[in-house]
Design a protein around this motif. Structure first.
Motif, short mmCIF file in Angstrom:
data_model
loop_
_atom_site.label_atom_id
_atom_site.label_comp_id
_atom_site.label_asym_id
_atom_site.label_seq_id
_atom_site.Cartn_x
_atom_site.Cartn_y
_atom_site.Cartn_z
N SER A 41 0.79 -1.11 -0.14
CA SER A 41 0.03 0.06 -0.11
C SER A 41 0.90 1.23 0.03
N GLU A 83 -6.86 0.66 -1.03
CA GLU A 83 -7.15 -0.44 -0.10
C GLU A 83 -8.52 -0.12 0.66
N ASP A 159 -5.59 -1.49 -5.28
CA ASP A 159 -4.89 -2.00 -3.84
C ASP A 159 -5.79 -3.09 -3.42
N GLU A 160 -5.34 -4.24 -3.22
CA GLU A 160 -6.31 -5.37 -2.82
C GLU A 160 -7.76 -5.52 -3.13
MG LIG Z 1 -2.06 -2.77 2.19
#
Ligand SMILES: [Mg+2]
Ligand SMILES: Nc1ncnc2c1ncn2[C@@H]1O[C@H](COP(=O)(O)OP(=O)(O)OP(=O)(O)O)[C@@H](O)[C@H]1O
Lengths: 234, 293
Positions: A41, A83, A159-160
Motif C-alpha cells: 500500500s 485499499e 490495492d487489494e
Molecule cells: Mg496494504
C-alpha cells in the motif's frame, strides 16, 4: 509507460520502501504480491502522490512526476482505487461516480464513461440512487473501481480489490479486471491473494519488507518454488 | 405574547444559524473549531459600516454585496495563511485551533483600532415599519432577516446537493484522502469552505447590527459564542444541526427573556451547552465519531 527508480518511502523513521525499482508496460497487467506489511500500500500511495518518497524517481511516459500532486497525476491518467475502497459512504452511487470524474471536464466523455461503468458492473446500475454506505462489500468494491474509471485513466492501480470478498466475488472481480484491461487500460495490481493475481498477470513482482525479491511473468511466479512456499501455501 | 416571543426567537435564531453553519462546515471537513468565525462576523459588520458611511451610503444592497465579497476573500485568505501551512505539515489540529484564535485576536484588534470602542448607530432597513403577524408586532427588518435566511438556507441546500463545488465540500467531509486520490482540488475546496463560512457570518453580522440598529466592538464574540453553542447543540459537523440548534437556542432565549428576564436569557445558551456536553456530547444530529483509519 511507468518507470520507477530506487524509490524510498518512510513513515517518520520507519523505512517502508527500501529502493524499489520496476517498470510497467503499456497494456499489461502487472501485479505486486506480498505479505502483510510488505509495503504494497505504501508503494501504491507513493505512486498516487498521497505519500512523498524520500528518494527515487517516478517517470510516467518519460516525464518525471515524482513531485506532482495527486490531482496532477490523476489528470495525467494515473489513479488508485485504494485499499478498503474508501468510497464516500453518505453519497449515492451516482454521486460517488461523479467525484471520480472531478478532473474530467468533457461532458461527452463523462457520459460515455458513466455508461461504461454500468456495462462493466450491471449489479450497481439499478442502485444509482442508493446510498453507497449501504451497498454490500462486493458492490462497494465495484463502485470503488467504477469511480476510479470515471477519471478515464491510462493506468488503473488497484490495492487489494479482493479483500474481504467471498470466493465467487473474488473470481468475478478478477474477471472484471481482465475485462477492463482488454478494453485498453493498463493495470497495476496489488494483492495478498497471490494465486488469483498471478493467474491474470502478464508480469509480477514479489515485495518483501520494502524490497523486490522476485520478478517474472505471472506463469513463472506461479511455478516458482519460493513463491509457492511463501504465498501459495506450498 | 407567545407569538411575539416566537417571532423574536426565529429572527434571532436566523442570525445564530447562519454563523453556526460556518463552524459546522469547517468542522465537518477538518475537525477544526474555527474560532476566527466570530471575528469575521464582527469584521464584516465593521466593513459594512465603513463602506456605508464613507462610500456607498446611497445603496444598502451594493454595500451588502461588497461586504459579502470582502468576507469571502477574508475567509479564503485566513485558510491560506493561517490554517493551510499547519495542515500541510501534518501537525495536530490543536495548532490550527490556536492559529485560528490568533486570527480572531488580530481581526478584533484591527477592528478596534480602526473602528474604536464606542457604540455607533448602524444603518437599517425600513426603520419604524411594523407588520402585525397574527397579533405579533413584527418589525420589517425581522421579516427581511427571516426571509433572507430562508433563501440562503435554500441556496445552501441546492449548492451542497447539486453544485459540483458544493458536492465536493460534502465529499471532503466524508473522506479527505479519497478526495486527494480522485484528483479533486482539495486545497482550493477547503479555502472555499472558509469563504462560504465567512460569507454566512457576514450576512449574520450585518443582519444582527441592522436588527440592533447599532454596532460595537463586542458584538462578534457575544453572538459568536452563542452560535458556537448552537452548533454543539445541533451536533457539530452537521449543517442541518447548526440550523436547528440555532433556532432552538434563540427561541429558548426568547422565552426566558420574555417571561423572566433578559439577563437570565444569557445563561440559557451556556446552560444548554453544558447540559448537551454532559448528556449527549454529539448533539441532536451528531453521530458517534467513527475512527478514521
Ligand atoms: Mg496494504
Ligand atoms: N501510517 C503509518 N505510520 C507508520 N507506519 C506505517 C504506516 N502505514 C504503514 N506503516 C508501516 O509500513 C510498512 C508497510 O505497510 P503497508 O501498509 O504498505 O503494507 P501492505 O503490504 O500494504 O500490507 P497489507 O497487506 O496489510 O495491506 C508496515 O511495516 C507498516 O507497519
Amino acid at each position: 509507460m511507468l518507470q520507477v527508480n530506487d524509490l524510498h518511502t518512510y513513515y517518520g523513521n520507519i523505512k517502508a520502501l527500501r529502493g524499489v525499482s520496476f517498470h510497467v508496460e503499456k497494456g499489461e497487467i502487472l501485479s505486486f504480491i506480498g505479505a502483510n506489511g510488505a509495503g504494497k500500500s505504501t508503494l501504491m500511495n507513493t505512486l498516487s502522490g498521497t505519500l512523498k518518497p524520500k528518494a527515487g524517481q517516478i517517470l510516467f511516459e518519460g516525464e518525471d512526476i515524482t513531485k506532482l500532486s495527486p490531482r496532477d497525476r490523476v489528470k495525467k491518467g494515473i489513479i488508485l482505487a485504494p485499499e478498503g475502497r474508501q468510497i464516500f459512504p453518505k453519497f449515492t452511487v451516482e454521486e460517488n461516480l461523479l467525484m471520480g470524474a472531478y478532473t474530467v471536464n468533457d461532458k461527452e466523455l463523462n457520459k460515455r464513461n458513466y455508461e461504461k461503468v454500468f456495462e462493466l458492473f450491471p449489479q450497481i446500475k439499478d442502485r444509482q440512487k442508493q446510498i453507497a454506505g449501504t451497498l454490500s462489500g462486493g458492490e462497494q468494491q465495484m463502485l470503488a473501481i467504477g469511480r476510479a474509471l470515471m477519471s478515464d485513466p491510462k493506468i488503473l492501480m488497484l490495492d487489494e480489490p479482493s479483500l474481504g470478498l467471498s470466493p465467487i466475488l473474488v473470481e468475478q472481480i478478477f474477471d472484471l479486471i481482465n475485462e477492463i484491461n482488454n478494453q485498453g487500460t493498463t493495470i497495476l495490481l496489488v494483492e495478498q491473494n497471490a494465486m488469483a493475481a498471478l493467474e491474470i498477470s502478464d508480469r509480477a513482482y514479489a515485495l518483501e519488507t520494502g524490497e523486490i525479491t522476485i520478478e517474472g511473468t505471472g506463469k513463472e511466479l506461479l511455478h516458482n518454488d519460493l513463491i509457492r512456499k511463501s504465498y501459495l501455501g506450498g | 405574547m407567545l407569538l411575539q416571543i416566537l417571532v423574536n426567537g426565529i429572527s434571532l435564531g436566523s442570525i445564530y444559524a447562519l454563523t453556526a453553519i460556518g463552524y459546522s462546515l469547517i468542522y465537518s471537513i477538518l475537525q477544526l473549531i474555527n474560532m476566527s468565525n466570530a471575528a469575521v462576523f464582527l469584521t464584516s459588520a465593521v466593513i459594512f459600516y465603513a463602506l456605508y458611511t464613507s462610500l456607498t451610503g446611497s445603496s444598502v444592497l451594493l454595500t451588502f454585496i461588497l461586504t459579502l465579497m470582502a468576507a469571502g476573500a477574508i475567509g479564503y485568505v485566513i485558510e491560506v495563511i493561517a490554517i493551510r501551512p499547519i495542515r500541510e505539515k501534518g501537525d495536530s489540529n490543536t495548532y490550527a485551533l490556536i492559529s485560528s484564535i490568533g486570527v480572531k485576536t488580530i481581526l478584533e484588534q484591527i477592528c478596534q483600532g480602526t473602528f474604536g470602542s464606542e457604540i455607533k448607530q448602524f444603518p437599517t432597513l425600513l426603520d419604524g415599519k411594523y407588520i402585525d403577524l397574527f397579533g405579533a408586532r413584527t418589525s420589517a427588518i425581522q421579516i427581511i432577516i427571516i426571509l433572507t435566511t430562508l433563501f440562503i438556507l435554500g441556496f445552501m441546500s441546492w449548492f451542497t446537493q447539486n453544485n459540483r463545488v458544493g458536492r465536493g465540500l460534502r465529499a471532503l467531509s466524508q473522506n479527505l484522502n479519497a478526495c486527494h486520490l480522485m484528483g479533486m482540488p482539495v486545497n482550493t475546496l477547503i479555502g472555499v469552505s472558509f469563504a462560504v463560512g465567512s460569507m454566512l457570518a457576514a450576512v449574520s453580522g450585518v443582519a444582527y447590527c441592522m436588527y440592533l440598529k447599532s454596532i460595537s466592538i463586542s458584538v462578534g464574540s457575544a453572538i459568536g459564542n452563542k452560535a458556537f453553542a448552537a452548533t454543539v447543540l445541533g451536533g457539530i459537523g452537521e449543517l442541518k444541526g447548526a440550523v436547528v440548534g440555532g433556532y432552538i437556542l434563540a427561541i429558548a432565549e426568547s422565552f426566558v427573556s420574555g417571561y423572566y428576564s433578559m439577563a437570565a436569557s444569557n445563561f440559557i445558551s451556556f446552560g444548554i451547552l453544558i447540559l448537551v456536553l454532559i448528556i449527549r456530547p454529539t448533539g441532536i444530529f451528531g453521530k458517534k465519531e467513527q475512527k478514521k483509519v
